[in-house]
Design a protein around this motif. Structure first.
Motif, PDB file in Angstrom:
ATOM      1  N   ILE A   1       0.844  -1.201   0.000  1.00 38.04           N
ATOM      2  CA  ILE A   1       0.000   0.000   0.000  1.00 38.04           C
ATOM      3  C   ILE A   1       0.877   1.248   0.000  1.00 38.04           C
ATOM      4  CG2 ILE A   1      -1.697   1.306   1.372  1.00 38.04           C
ATOM      5  CD1 ILE A   1      -2.838  -1.204   0.048  1.00 38.04           C
ATOM      6  N   ALA A   2       1.917   1.226   0.852  1.00 40.95           N
ATOM      7  CA  ALA A   2       2.821   2.367   0.954  1.00 40.95           C
ATOM      8  C   ALA A   2       3.492   2.638  -0.387  1.00 40.95           C
ATOM      9  CB  ALA A   2       3.867   2.097   2.036  1.00 40.95           C
ATOM     10  N   GLU A   3       3.923   1.574  -1.061  1.00 44.03           N
ATOM     11  CA  GLU A   3       4.557   1.744  -2.368  1.00 44.03           C
ATOM     12  C   GLU A   3       3.607   2.408  -3.364  1.00 44.03           C
ATOM     13  OE1 GLU A   3       6.172  -2.062  -3.422  1.00 44.03           O
ATOM     14  OE2 GLU A   3       7.780  -1.773  -1.961  1.00 44.03           O
ATOM     15  N   GLY A   4       2.346   2.004  -3.307  1.00 44.67           N
ATOM     16  CA  GLY A   4       1.342   2.606  -4.178  1.00 44.67           C
ATOM     17  C   GLY A   4       1.215   4.100  -3.929  1.00 44.67           C
ATOM     18  N   ILE A   5       1.184   4.474  -2.644  1.00 42.36           N
ATOM     19  CA  ILE A   5       1.031   5.888  -2.287  1.00 42.36           C
ATOM     20  C   ILE A   5       2.257   6.685  -2.760  1.00 42.36           C
ATOM     21  CG2 ILE A   5       0.771   7.546  -0.378  1.00 42.36           C
ATOM     22  CD1 ILE A   5      -0.555   5.253   1.229  1.00 42.36           C
ATOM     23  N   VAL A   6       3.442   6.156  -2.468  1.00 40.07           N
ATOM     24  CA  VAL A   6       4.677   6.863  -2.817  1.00 40.07           C
ATOM     25  C   VAL A   6       4.813   6.998  -4.330  1.00 40.07           C
ATOM     26  CG1 VAL A   6       7.203   6.735  -2.746  1.00 40.07           C
ATOM     27  CG2 VAL A   6       5.857   6.230  -0.702  1.00 40.07           C
ATOM     28  N   HIS A   7       4.518   5.923  -5.039  1.00 42.19           N
ATOM     29  CA  HIS A   7       4.622   5.943  -6.489  1.00 42.19           C
ATOM     30  C   HIS A   7       3.665   6.970  -7.087  1.00 42.19           C
ATOM     31  CE1 HIS A   7       4.275   4.250 -10.661  1.00 42.19           C
ATOM     32  NE2 HIS A   7       5.572   4.398 -10.517  1.00 42.19           N
ATOM     33  N   TYR A   8       2.458   7.008  -6.531  1.00 43.36           N
ATOM     34  CA  TYR A   8       1.472   7.976  -7.024  1.00 43.36           C
ATOM     35  C   TYR A   8       1.947   9.405  -6.747  1.00 43.36           C
ATOM     36  CZ  TYR A   8      -2.926  10.355  -7.909  1.00 43.36           C
ATOM     37  OH  TYR A   8      -3.885  11.188  -8.413  1.00 43.36           O
ATOM     38  N   LYS A   9       2.533   9.588  -5.556  1.00 49.43           N
ATOM     39  CA  LYS A   9       2.987  10.923  -5.173  1.00 49.43           C
ATOM     40  C   LYS A   9       4.093  11.406  -6.107  1.00 49.43           C
ATOM     41  CE  LYS A   9       4.518  13.680  -1.321  1.00 49.43           C
ATOM     42  NZ  LYS A   9       5.790  13.772  -0.606  1.00 49.43           N
ATOM     43  N   LYS A  10       4.948  10.461  -6.508  1.00 44.04           N
ATOM     44  CA  LYS A  10       6.032  10.816  -7.426  1.00 44.04           C
ATOM     45  C   LYS A  10       5.484  11.187  -8.802  1.00 44.04           C
ATOM     46  CE  LYS A  10       9.902   8.267  -5.476  1.00 44.04           C
ATOM     47  NZ  LYS A  10      10.452   6.914  -5.447  1.00 44.04           N
ATOM     48  N   ARG A  11       4.486  10.456  -9.230  1.00 42.53           N
ATOM     49  CA  ARG A  11       3.910  10.676 -10.561  1.00 42.53           C
ATOM     50  C   ARG A  11       3.128  11.971 -10.614  1.00 42.53           C
ATOM     51  NH1 ARG A  11      -0.078   7.635 -12.959  1.00 42.53           N
ATOM     52  NH2 ARG A  11      -0.662   6.678 -10.990  1.00 42.53           N
ATOM     53  N   LYS A  12       2.275  12.133  -9.633  1.00 44.38           N
ATOM     54  CA  LYS A  12       1.394  13.308  -9.612  1.00 44.38           C
ATOM     55  C   LYS A  12       1.753  14.122  -8.384  1.00 44.38           C
ATOM     56  CE  LYS A  12      -1.768  11.301 -12.501  1.00 44.38           C
ATOM     57  NZ  LYS A  12      -3.114  11.355 -13.025  1.00 44.38           N
ATOM     58  N   ASN A  13       1.675  15.387  -8.511  1.00 45.49           N
ATOM     59  CA  ASN A  13       2.036  16.249  -7.410  1.00 45.49           C
ATOM     60  C   ASN A  13       0.794  16.464  -6.529  1.00 45.49           C
ATOM     61  OD1 ASN A  13       3.422  17.944  -5.847  1.00 45.49           O
ATOM     62  ND2 ASN A  13       3.560  19.606  -7.354  1.00 45.49           N
ATOM     63  N   ILE A  14       0.758  15.813  -5.373  1.00 45.77           N
ATOM     64  CA  ILE A  14      -0.402  15.986  -4.494  1.00 45.77           C
ATOM     65  C   ILE A  14      -0.242  17.286  -3.708  1.00 45.77           C
ATOM     66  CG2 ILE A  14      -1.829  14.969  -2.678  1.00 45.77           C
ATOM     67  CD1 ILE A  14      -0.672  12.260  -3.353  1.00 45.77           C
ATOM     68  N   LYS A  15      -1.188  18.217  -3.874  1.00 47.35           N
ATOM     69  CA  LYS A  15      -1.029  19.523  -3.225  1.00 47.35           C
ATOM     70  C   LYS A  15      -1.785  19.644  -1.909  1.00 47.35           C
ATOM     71  CE  LYS A  15      -0.043  22.148  -7.375  1.00 47.35           C
ATOM     72  NZ  LYS A  15      -0.729  22.457  -8.614  1.00 47.35           N
ATOM     73  N   ILE A  16      -2.733  18.764  -1.697  1.00 46.64           N
ATOM     74  CA  ILE A  16      -3.559  18.875  -0.487  1.00 46.64           C
ATOM     75  C   ILE A  16      -2.927  18.084   0.657  1.00 46.64           C
ATOM     76  CG2 ILE A  16      -5.775  19.281  -1.628  1.00 46.64           C
ATOM     77  CD1 ILE A  16      -6.029  16.086  -1.154  1.00 46.64           C
ATOM     78  N   PRO A  17      -3.310  18.400   1.904  1.00 47.59           N
ATOM     79  CA  PRO A  17      -2.779  17.634   3.032  1.00 47.59           C
ATOM     80  C   PRO A  17      -3.254  16.179   2.983  1.00 47.59           C
ATOM     81  CG  PRO A  17      -4.031  19.575   3.780  1.00 47.59           C
ATOM     82  CD  PRO A  17      -4.210  19.487   2.311  1.00 47.59           C
ATOM     83  N   VAL A  18      -2.324  15.275   3.286  1.00 51.69           N
ATOM     84  CA  VAL A  18      -2.655  13.851   3.318  1.00 51.69           C
ATOM     85  C   VAL A  18      -2.272  13.291   4.677  1.00 51.69           C
ATOM     86  CG1 VAL A  18      -2.214  11.599   2.275  1.00 51.69           C
ATOM     87  CG2 VAL A  18      -2.160  13.656   0.850  1.00 51.69           C
ATOM     88  N   VAL A  19      -3.179  12.576   5.307  1.00 52.54           N
ATOM     89  CA  VAL A  19      -2.840  11.893   6.552  1.00 52.54           C
ATOM     90  C   VAL A  19      -3.007  10.397   6.316  1.00 52.54           C
ATOM     91  CG1 VAL A  19      -3.471  11.499   8.950  1.00 52.54           C
ATOM     92  CG2 VAL A  19      -3.493  13.825   8.028  1.00 52.54           C
ATOM     93  N   VAL A  20      -1.950   9.649   6.637  1.00 49.51           N
ATOM     94  CA  VAL A  20      -2.024   8.198   6.488  1.00 49.51           C
ATOM     95  C   VAL A  20      -2.023   7.559   7.862  1.00 49.51           C
ATOM     96  CG1 VAL A  20      -0.958   6.138   5.499  1.00 49.51           C
ATOM     97  CG2 VAL A  20      -0.735   8.330   4.329  1.00 49.51           C
ATOM     98  N   ARG A  21      -2.964   6.709   8.051  1.00 47.03           N
ATOM     99  CA  ARG A  21      -2.972   5.895   9.263  1.00 47.03           C
ATOM    100  C   ARG A  21      -2.765   4.460   8.768  1.00 47.03           C
ATOM    101  NH1 ARG A  21      -6.900   2.480  11.902  1.00 47.03           N
ATOM    102  NH2 ARG A  21      -5.952   2.005  13.875  1.00 47.03           N
ATOM    103  N   MET A  22      -1.784   3.789   9.302  1.00 43.54           N
ATOM    104  CA  MET A  22      -1.472   2.478   8.762  1.00 43.54           C
ATOM    105  C   MET A  22      -0.925   1.559   9.840  1.00 43.54           C
ATOM    106  SD  MET A  22       1.184   1.748   5.686  1.00 43.54           S
ATOM    107  CE  MET A  22       0.135   1.997   4.290  1.00 43.54           C
TER     108      MET A  22
END
Lengths: 410, 233
Positions: free
Chosen positions: A344-365
């Motif tokens: 799951i973490a890899e998915g999030i990081v990969h997406y973040k690299k591809r697209k620039n997420i500008k809004i606040p993100v909180v991950v609970r894991m």
């Protein structure tokens, strides 16, 4: 997957359940110009026109077109909502005004487009019954429902006078027929009907099993002046989990564009009114996350369940769908059992690299491979929390404080 | 409940990704897994556990009582029938099992007087003794509260909270999120009422259906132990 009435009618016909003669149109021209004996099928099952419309109906249609019969027809909008009569989606018409009635229905402004009309011969109704087969959670079997007060909303009837609905649960056809003989009591004057009803119910059950239906409902099942029982409506729901073995094409349903796309990607996604997107694994956990966000004064923008045991690719799809809507914050809530946190973490990081997420993100894991997952996220500069309440509180705070982001976005 | 340290368990679909991973997790928790079954993969070994082609062979050699299924949805009916015909109780982890298949499986189990947990369930655990299914090992703490749930991950959430608050659990059972499941709240509550290790019950429901309403009626009538319930909406 719920079927349209006309699709249900086609199935009824295939399974020898008598239906009123009728035909389907998708535009007004078809009513004007088409020679019904030669026209191509429009039905979703790609049956022959003759199957949708038997000889009897074809002849009827020609007569109607030539204005040779003054009889009435019923024009029914093919939409997947209940209480169509109440909403004016079922209209009577005759050969004089059928065109006008159809035009009005096609033009009708509703939340959902009316693309198809089912035009059926008007039956002279002596009596209306209700008959349905569905699944019973409590007995873990099939259940048969029958009422002599058909034609009205069965849920209302169940509340107002439950005694008017007869139900019994069963497992096999044999058991169904045995209980049917024992429990269905009709007056002597209705003697011939019981035999017809028995045949109909038998065929309904065969249809239910062969097509993996979770509901087969006829409301109303009418008795006409020829003492014949006829299905005047068809409500069928097919088990989504069994679609792989039943060749039904994908149905267009009343979902938002994002919801439709999510469904194609295999995600459970629902758009809501608020501004905080929520992604989690497991419907219950996502529901509880929505509750918690609301508790802290936030408003969820969407519900997205990635399911159990899914990997990085699904997480990326979920992010892609959830962030296409303008939101002020994103909460990701993962409690991994069969799911692996690192994926799951890899998915999030990969997406973040591809697209620039500008809004606040909180991950609970937390859960399976939680340490690995946290390490991957923290390396990418994403903060991870252990506690759902704190995570929810945090996302509500940062997304309501950070006004600059929305301004920039605009 | 249902299982203890000695309960002999086999895993159907043991060679798959999920099957092998969770076999390892279950073994780490102390579950007495005696064999695995995957058609065509007989004579291989997963996590030190011998694999057989059929349930019959596994039963003949190891005499198990339960089978836990990590089998693709389309093959669940066949696999469950195989286990039930070998007189095993079954726990079906698999998601997306057609409801007509579930009804057929449950019907056969009733005839054979066997227990079915699931489909689409996270399994069950007797805390400190044995676990079948996919719940994460480290969240549990031994104690006297039983947790019964229709949800998967929400169960972990609530168990985690209980443990953090110092409230231990006796048994945690996920009944499964599908419309028709083999064992529901109404089947389990009478057993918990008599269970000596259980002093209180936490019940986690879901939206959809009338099981929660029926359960509430039943609790009012028949359950003396305290029950706390939660439904996310």
């Amino acid at each position: 997957m719920r079927l349209y009435e006309y699709q249900g009618m086609e199935l009824f016909r295939k399974y020898h359940i008598p239906v009123a003669p009728g035909f389907l149109i998708t535009n007004l021209k078809e009513l004007k110009n088409k020679n019904p004996n030669r026209s191509k099928p429009r039905g979703i099952f790609n049956l022959n026109w003759e199957l949708i419309m038997p000889q009897q109906a074809a002849g009827y249609y020609t007569q109607l077109r030539n204005k040779k019969i003054p009889q009435e027809v019923v024009v029914k909008a093919q939409v997947l909502v209940g209480k169509r009569k109440k909403h004016g989606l079922i209209q009577r018409a005759n050969s004089e005004n059928v065109m006008e009635v159809c035009k009005n229905l096609f033009d009708k402004k509703t939340d959902y487009p009316i693309k198809k009309l089912w035009i059926a011969q008007m039956e002279n109704i002596l009596r209306e019954y209700y008959a349905a087969l569905t699944i019973d959670r409590i007995t873990k079997k099939y259940i048969f429902l029958f009422s002599k007060k058909g034609g009205i909303d069965i849920e209302e009837l169940a509340q107002k006078s439950p005694r008017d609905i007869l139900t019994f649960s069963f497992f096999s056809l044999k058991e169904l027929l045995m209980l049917f003989n024992e429990k269905i009591k009709l007056k002597k004057s209705e003697g011939g009907i019981k035999k017809q009803l028995r045949k109909i119910i038998q065929n309904m059950f065969t249809l239910m099993q062969q097509k993996d239906c979770t509901l087969v409902e006829i409301n109303p099942l009418i008795l006409n002046e020829k003492q014949r029982l006829i299905a005047a409506d068809a409500k069928i729901i097919i088990d989504d989990n069994a679609l792989y073995r039943r060749d039904f094409p994908q149905q267009e349903e009343y979902k938002t564009i994002l919801e439709q796309e999510a469904a194609i990607q295999g995600l459970a996604y629902v758009e809501l009114d608020g501004d905080i997107a929520v992604i989690g694994n497991g419907a219950g956990l996502v529901m509880a996350s929505l509750d918690t966000i609301s508790h802290f004064g936030g408003k969820p923008a969407s519900f997205c369940d990635i399911g159990g045991g899914t990997g990085a690719d699904v997480m990326e799809k979920a992010l892609d769908i959830s962030l296409r809507k303008r939101v002020k914050g994103l909460l990701i809530n993962i409690f991994a059992g069969i799911t692996h946190c690192d994926q799951i973490a890899e998915g999030i990081v990969h997406y973040k690299k591809r697209k620039n997420i500008k809004i606040p993100v909180v991950v609970r894991m937390i859960g399976t491979f939680e340490e690995k997952g946290k390490a991957i996220l923290e390396q990418a500069g994403i903060q991870v929390m252990n506690n759902m309440e704190k995570a929810a509180e945090n996302i509500v705070q940062v997304s309501t404080n950070d006004k600059s982001i929305t301004r920039k976005g605009k | 409940m249902f299982i203890d340290k000695k309960t002999r368990i086999i895993v159907q679909g043991i060679t798959g990704t999920q099957g092998s991973f969770h076999t390892k997790q279950m073994l780490e928790y102390g579950t007495n897994i005696v064999a695995g079954v995957t058609p065509g993969k007989g004579k291989s070994v997963v996590e030190g556990i011998p694999v057989y082609n059929t349930v019959k062979e596994a039963v003949k050699n190891h005499n198990p009582e339960w089978s836990v299924l990590f089998v693709p949805a389309a093959h669940v009916k066949e696999a469950a029938f195989e286990a039930l015909h070998a007189n095993l109780n079954i726990c079906i982890i698999s998601e997306h099992v057609p409801v007509h298949d579930a009804i057929a499986i449950i019907h056969l189990a009733q005839q054979k007087k066997k227990i079915v947990l699931g489909p689409n369930c996270p399994g069950c655990i007797t805390v400190g003794e044995s676990k079948i299914g996919i719940m994460p090992n480290h969240i549990f703490k031994k104690g006297n509260v039983a947790v019964l749930s229709r949800s998967g991950t929400l169960t972990y959430e609530i168990v985690h909270h209980l443990s953090n608050e110092g409230i231990g659990q006796s048994s945690v059972i996920g009944i499964g999120g599908d419309p028709v499941v083999g064992t529901n709240f109404l089947d389990i509550l009478p057993i918990l009422e008599k269970d000596e290790r259980t002093k209180a019950i936490v019940l986690i429901g879901e939206i959809g259906g009338n099981l929660e309403e029926k359960t509430a009626e039943y609790i009012k009538k028949c359950i003396k132990k305290p029950v706390v319930a939660y439904i996310a909406y």
